[in-house]
Write a protein that holds these residues in place. Structure first.
Motif, PDB file in Angstrom:
ATOM      1  N   ASP A  31      -9.361 -75.092 -59.096  1.00 43.11           N
ATOM      2  CA  ASP A  31     -11.045 -74.351 -60.580  1.00 43.11           C
ATOM      3  C   ASP A  31     -10.697 -75.296 -62.022  1.00 43.11           C
ATOM      4  N   SER A  70      -6.545 -70.551 -62.350  1.00 42.51           N
ATOM      5  CA  SER A  70      -6.986 -70.215 -61.455  1.00 42.51           C
ATOM      6  C   SER A  70      -6.209 -69.089 -61.030  1.00 42.51           C
ATOM      7  N   ASP A 129      -8.102 -75.161 -64.240  1.00 44.48           N
ATOM      8  CA  ASP A 129      -6.545 -75.484 -63.728  1.00 44.48           C
ATOM      9  C   ASP A 129      -5.870 -76.933 -64.440  1.00 44.48           C
TER      10      ASP A 129
END
Length: 162
Positions: free
Chosen positions: A130, A138, A30
């Motif tokens: 994440d 994600s 991310d």
């Protein structure tokens, strides 16, 4: 492969120059949110909108910032549940030298110092969940990218209507 969907902002509705800078690491899950948003903005192919997808903010971006009226920075946030939008100002004088990687406020200060010009500037922070080694966002981050793109559309429209 399908072509990018048309965007509600047309070239005739834009008269000012906008720069969207998305930054982060595309190989850390991310953390790639900012770059992903910038790449999506580039797909809009709006002539009055420039987009830069970069790993980190470098001093070389100061000149390009000095040439636009509106700048929008986009980065992943390590915490939070909502995409946030806030104004940005140049950082107070903290002296030189300038490093190779800057915060948005320090980059604006460099722009002001070198070119005596600072665009109206916004920061869009998009919470990720994440940040592990991965070249994919994600599912939650993907949803939040769409929210960030909507914010960018509104910022551009509001700037044009001023």
């Amino acid at each position: 492969m399908t072509s990018p969907s048309p965007h509600p902002l047309t070239s005739s509705s834009l008269s000012s120059t906008v720069l969207v800078i998305g930054y982060g690491n595309l190989l850390r899950g991310d953390d790639g949110i900012g770059q992903t948003v910038a790449m999506r903005v580039e797909e809009w192919e709006l002539p009055a909108v420039r987009s830069r997808s970069v790993h980190q903010l470098m001093p070389e971006l100061a000149q390009e910032l000095s040439e636009v009226q509106l700048a929008i920075f986009v980065d992943a946030a390590l915490w939070g549940d909502e995409v946030s939008v806030s104004t940005l100002e140049p950082a107070p004088e903290q002296g030189l030298p300038w490093g190779h990687s800057l915060s948005p406020s320090r980059l604006l200060a460099l722009c002001q110092w070198l070119y005596q010009a600072v665009p109206q500037t916004w920061m869009i922070s998009v919470p990720g969940v994440d940040f592990s080694d991965s070249d994919r966002l994600s599912p939650l981050a993907q949803e939040r990218v769409a929210i960030a793109l909507n914010h960018i559309t509104h910022l551009i429209q509001n700037h044009h209507n001023c």
